[in-house]
Write a protein that holds these residues in place. Sequence first.
Motif, PDB file in Angstrom:
ATOM      1  N   HIS A   1       0.800  -1.233   0.000  1.00 48.32           N
ATOM      2  CA  HIS A   1       0.000   0.000   0.000  1.00 48.32           C
ATOM      3  C   HIS A   1       0.833   1.285   0.000  1.00 48.32           C
ATOM      4  O   HIS A   1       0.504   2.220  -0.731  1.00 48.32           O
ATOM      5  CB  HIS A   1      -0.950   0.008   1.205  1.00 48.32           C
ATOM      6  CG  HIS A   1      -1.965  -1.095   1.181  1.00 48.32           C
ATOM      7  ND1 HIS A   1      -2.879  -1.261   0.165  1.00 48.32           N
ATOM      8  CD2 HIS A   1      -2.194  -2.106   2.055  1.00 48.32           C
ATOM      9  CE1 HIS A   1      -3.637  -2.318   0.406  1.00 48.32           C
ATOM     10  NE2 HIS A   1      -3.242  -2.858   1.548  1.00 48.32           N
ATOM     11  N   VAL A   2       1.878   1.320   0.829  1.00 50.36           N
ATOM     12  CA  VAL A   2       2.613   2.577   0.992  1.00 50.36           C
ATOM     13  C   VAL A   2       3.651   2.783  -0.105  1.00 50.36           C
ATOM     14  O   VAL A   2       3.704   3.842  -0.744  1.00 50.36           O
ATOM     15  CB  VAL A   2       3.281   2.636   2.382  1.00 50.36           C
ATOM     16  CG1 VAL A   2       4.132   3.900   2.512  1.00 50.36           C
ATOM     17  CG2 VAL A   2       2.223   2.595   3.475  1.00 50.36           C
ATOM     18  N   VAL A   3       4.483   1.770  -0.344  1.00 50.96           N
ATOM     19  CA  VAL A   3       5.553   1.919  -1.334  1.00 50.96           C
ATOM     20  C   VAL A   3       5.008   2.236  -2.726  1.00 50.96           C
ATOM     21  O   VAL A   3       5.552   3.118  -3.413  1.00 50.96           O
ATOM     22  CB  VAL A   3       6.460   0.667  -1.344  1.00 50.96           C
ATOM     23  CG1 VAL A   3       7.446   0.729  -2.514  1.00 50.96           C
ATOM     24  CG2 VAL A   3       7.213   0.555  -0.028  1.00 50.96           C
ATOM     25  N   PRO A   4       3.944   1.580  -3.197  1.00 53.36           N
ATOM     26  CA  PRO A   4       3.422   1.963  -4.520  1.00 53.36           C
ATOM     27  C   PRO A   4       3.019   3.429  -4.610  1.00 53.36           C
ATOM     28  O   PRO A   4       3.205   4.070  -5.652  1.00 53.36           O
ATOM     29  CB  PRO A   4       2.200   1.043  -4.692  1.00 53.36           C
ATOM     30  CG  PRO A   4       2.522  -0.156  -3.866  1.00 53.36           C
ATOM     31  CD  PRO A   4       3.242   0.391  -2.667  1.00 53.36           C
ATOM     32  N   LEU A   5       2.459   3.999  -3.537  1.00 54.54           N
ATOM     33  CA  LEU A   5       2.104   5.417  -3.542  1.00 54.54           C
ATOM     34  C   LEU A   5       3.346   6.288  -3.620  1.00 54.54           C
ATOM     35  O   LEU A   5       3.370   7.303  -4.343  1.00 54.54           O
ATOM     36  CB  LEU A   5       1.303   5.753  -2.281  1.00 54.54           C
ATOM     37  CG  LEU A   5      -0.118   5.186  -2.193  1.00 54.54           C
ATOM     38  CD1 LEU A   5      -0.735   5.501  -0.837  1.00 54.54           C
ATOM     39  CD2 LEU A   5      -0.987   5.745  -3.315  1.00 54.54           C
ATOM     40  N   LEU A   6       4.383   5.898  -2.892  1.00 55.13           N
ATOM     41  CA  LEU A   6       5.630   6.660  -2.926  1.00 55.13           C
ATOM     42  C   LEU A   6       6.251   6.619  -4.321  1.00 55.13           C
ATOM     43  O   LEU A   6       6.735   7.642  -4.829  1.00 55.13           O
ATOM     44  CB  LEU A   6       6.612   6.105  -1.893  1.00 55.13           C
ATOM     45  CG  LEU A   6       6.244   6.289  -0.425  1.00 55.13           C
ATOM     46  CD1 LEU A   6       7.270   5.587   0.468  1.00 55.13           C
ATOM     47  CD2 LEU A   6       6.168   7.772  -0.064  1.00 55.13           C
ATOM     48  N   VAL A   7       6.243   5.447  -4.927  1.00 55.02           N
ATOM     49  CA  VAL A   7       6.838   5.304  -6.263  1.00 55.02           C
ATOM     50  C   VAL A   7       6.025   6.076  -7.293  1.00 55.02           C
ATOM     51  O   VAL A   7       6.584   6.665  -8.235  1.00 55.02           O
ATOM     52  CB  VAL A   7       6.947   3.814  -6.643  1.00 55.02           C
ATOM     53  CG1 VAL A   7       7.379   3.643  -8.089  1.00 55.02           C
ATOM     54  CG2 VAL A   7       7.929   3.104  -5.712  1.00 55.02           C
ATOM     55  N   ALA A   8       4.701   6.112  -7.131  1.00 53.92           N
ATOM     56  CA  ALA A   8       3.863   6.880  -8.052  1.00 53.92           C
ATOM     57  C   ALA A   8       4.179   8.365  -7.962  1.00 53.92           C
ATOM     58  O   ALA A   8       4.144   9.087  -8.966  1.00 53.92           O
ATOM     59  CB  ALA A   8       2.384   6.632  -7.739  1.00 53.92           C
ATOM     60  N   ARG A   9       4.504   8.821  -6.755  1.00 52.32           N
ATOM     61  CA  ARG A   9       4.840  10.226  -6.556  1.00 52.32           C
ATOM     62  C   ARG A   9       6.283  10.498  -6.951  1.00 52.32           C
ATOM     63  O   ARG A   9       6.586  11.532  -7.562  1.00 52.32           O
ATOM     64  CB  ARG A   9       4.625  10.587  -5.081  1.00 52.32           C
ATOM     65  CG  ARG A   9       5.031  11.986  -4.695  1.00 52.32           C
ATOM     66  CD  ARG A   9       4.088  13.019  -5.285  1.00 52.32           C
ATOM     67  NE  ARG A   9       4.473  14.370  -4.901  1.00 52.32           N
ATOM     68  CZ  ARG A   9       3.817  15.456  -5.262  1.00 52.32           C
ATOM     69  NH1 ARG A   9       2.722  15.351  -6.009  1.00 52.32           N
ATOM     70  NH2 ARG A   9       4.227  16.658  -4.877  1.00 52.32           N
ATOM     71  N   GLU A  10       7.180   9.589  -6.590  1.00 56.56           N
ATOM     72  CA  GLU A  10       8.609   9.745  -6.865  1.00 56.56           C
ATOM     73  C   GLU A  10       9.144   8.419  -7.384  1.00 56.56           C
ATOM     74  O   GLU A  10       9.422   7.510  -6.606  1.00 56.56           O
ATOM     75  CB  GLU A  10       9.351  10.177  -5.595  1.00 56.56           C
ATOM     76  CG  GLU A  10      10.864  10.222  -5.716  1.00 56.56           C
ATOM     77  CD  GLU A  10      11.313  11.048  -6.901  1.00 56.56           C
ATOM     78  OE1 GLU A  10      11.884  10.452  -7.839  1.00 56.56           O
ATOM     79  OE2 GLU A  10      11.073  12.276  -6.894  1.00 56.56           O
ATOM     80  N   PRO A  11       9.294   8.265  -8.695  1.00 54.32           N
ATOM     81  CA  PRO A  11       9.706   6.974  -9.271  1.00 54.32           C
ATOM     82  C   PRO A  11      11.018   6.428  -8.706  1.00 54.32           C
ATOM     83  O   PRO A  11      11.220   5.211  -8.709  1.00 54.32           O
ATOM     84  CB  PRO A  11       9.828   7.290 -10.769  1.00 54.32           C
ATOM     85  CG  PRO A  11       8.891   8.439 -10.982  1.00 54.32           C
ATOM     86  CD  PRO A  11       8.977   9.260  -9.729  1.00 54.32           C
ATOM     87  N   ALA A  12      11.890   7.312  -8.250  1.00 59.20           N
ATOM     88  CA  ALA A  12      13.184   6.856  -7.719  1.00 59.20           C
ATOM     89  C   ALA A  12      13.128   6.587  -6.215  1.00 59.20           C
ATOM     90  O   ALA A  12      14.178   6.469  -5.574  1.00 59.20           O
ATOM     91  CB  ALA A  12      14.264   7.885  -8.022  1.00 59.20           C
ATOM     92  N   ALA A  13      11.935   6.477  -5.652  1.00 57.70           N
ATOM     93  CA  ALA A  13      11.804   6.362  -4.196  1.00 57.70           C
ATOM     94  C   ALA A  13      12.573   5.170  -3.641  1.00 57.70           C
ATOM     95  O   ALA A  13      13.287   5.281  -2.636  1.00 57.70           O
ATOM     96  CB  ALA A  13      10.323   6.262  -3.810  1.00 57.70           C
ATOM     97  N   ILE A  14      12.439   4.014  -4.276  1.00 59.25           N
ATOM     98  CA  ILE A  14      13.091   2.808  -3.760  1.00 59.25           C
ATOM     99  C   ILE A  14      14.609   2.959  -3.814  1.00 59.25           C
ATOM    100  O   ILE A  14      15.317   2.667  -2.845  1.00 59.25           O
ATOM    101  CB  ILE A  14      12.622   1.571  -4.534  1.00 59.25           C
ATOM    102  CG1 ILE A  14      11.162   1.271  -4.183  1.00 59.25           C
ATOM    103  CG2 ILE A  14      13.497   0.355  -4.220  1.00 59.25           C
ATOM    104  CD1 ILE A  14      10.557   0.140  -4.984  1.00 59.25           C
ATOM    105  N   ALA A  15      15.123   3.431  -4.945  1.00 61.52           N
ATOM    106  CA  ALA A  15      16.566   3.620  -5.070  1.00 61.52           C
ATOM    107  C   ALA A  15      17.070   4.651  -4.070  1.00 61.52           C
ATOM    108  O   ALA A  15      18.146   4.495  -3.483  1.00 61.52           O
ATOM    109  CB  ALA A  15      16.916   4.052  -6.493  1.00 61.52           C
TER     110      ALA A  15
END
Length: 466
Positions: free
Chosen positions: A219-233
Amino acid sequence: MADTRKPPRPERVLSFEGGITRRMPSSSGVCVALSGGIDSVVLLHVLQAWAGRGGVPLAAMHVHHGISPNADAWARFCAGLCAAYGIPLQIVRVDITPWRDQGIEAAARIARRQALADCGASHVALAHHRDDQAETVLLQLLRGAGLPGLAAMGAHRVVRNPAMAVTNDMANPLPVFVRPMLDVTRAQIDAYARRHGLAWVHDESNDNTALTRNYLRHHVVPLLVAREPAAIANLARSARHLAQAADLLETLGQLDLRGMQRRESLLLARLLALADDRATNAMRTWLRGEAVPAPSTVQMEEFLRQLRQARPAANVAYESAGYALRRFRDRLYLLRHRDHLPIDATAEWNGRMRWSVPILGGVLIMRRRVGVGMGDRWVQAGRVFARLRTAGARIRLHPGGGSKTLKNVFQEAGVPPWERERLPLVHINSELAYVPGIGVDAAFRAARNEIGWTVAWRPHGVVSHG
């Protein structure tokens, strides 16, 4: 016109496999932690080719927790996979009951690590990847973790907790845990598995969003990636920066502990001479090295305040589930909670120089020295026993002097009360002859040219730091 484009970074020209294997250290043997899930199946597939080329002995271990109704099927899948590759597999069934009060996830993790630590290889390869690293950073932020927690998972980590292994000696060293896929994404792993037609199992517990990590993942990580594609990196990169800062704090803590630490205690005057933040860091470094969890920040600050303000003779202590911190005189001691010892426990010497006495919780080290300790004539003529302290026991340490109660002798020698109650006393027949760490009764002292016997006590779980 000349091509002015910059050459690609070395990481970008490496193959998927090369990006993983280049992070594998030189090794005399690797054991892959094989759950049967896609991540560990891909890691095994990559490493079996790498090991074959390099002649590195490769094995796998599947830890069977018995939690899922599908656990037996997962074990069978791993067995079939390893048989197809010709890779030796250990299937280890574990009992998570001893750690269940920490939650099922934590209990399973501890049991799994303990099993893997005893795999017999020099390195254990774990299949954690970049997405796992990012989730761990978020999870630790929610927990309010300090730098070591926020640094998340290291690429290489030596096992330091003796509870995580049956043996921890030079003949059977603990392995190094390695994570060669930390720079690999979940999407890359999935693409590799499908390209090579790999099969894997699915752990249904990963779909349970009542668990915080799974909630973050779904739930949380997909929202972060949608906002900032480089979130995981970016989160993974932050973990590396935090790890560097944590290493610096570890180095500072080790420097502060020099001259302060002796066995499982700290010299209080040196600790309290440090500023609060630095003293807290030194204590955390000390406890981390002893493989016990440090108190929370609030508890640590309060404990340090009490140490600073208490009178010299005051009893200042911190109690935890598995250990205690206790002040005695000029030192701060770490006390591991141990099993209760029967007060009437007695063991007879078996004639060995290393006299193991499990009923008393440790080992007595017997040494022969001319003119020192118990005279050989007494040792050979009588029966040598070890037993716990008895009320009113006395010893005469100096010829021509009077005897003293053990209580007075221990007080004069600065032996903490909790150690007195667990210290085996060596008797010849029914007479007290030797107190480890104190000395021999004058009646049993070796003559100047006679072979003598000294005795040292090593309780289980206590490590000498020199």
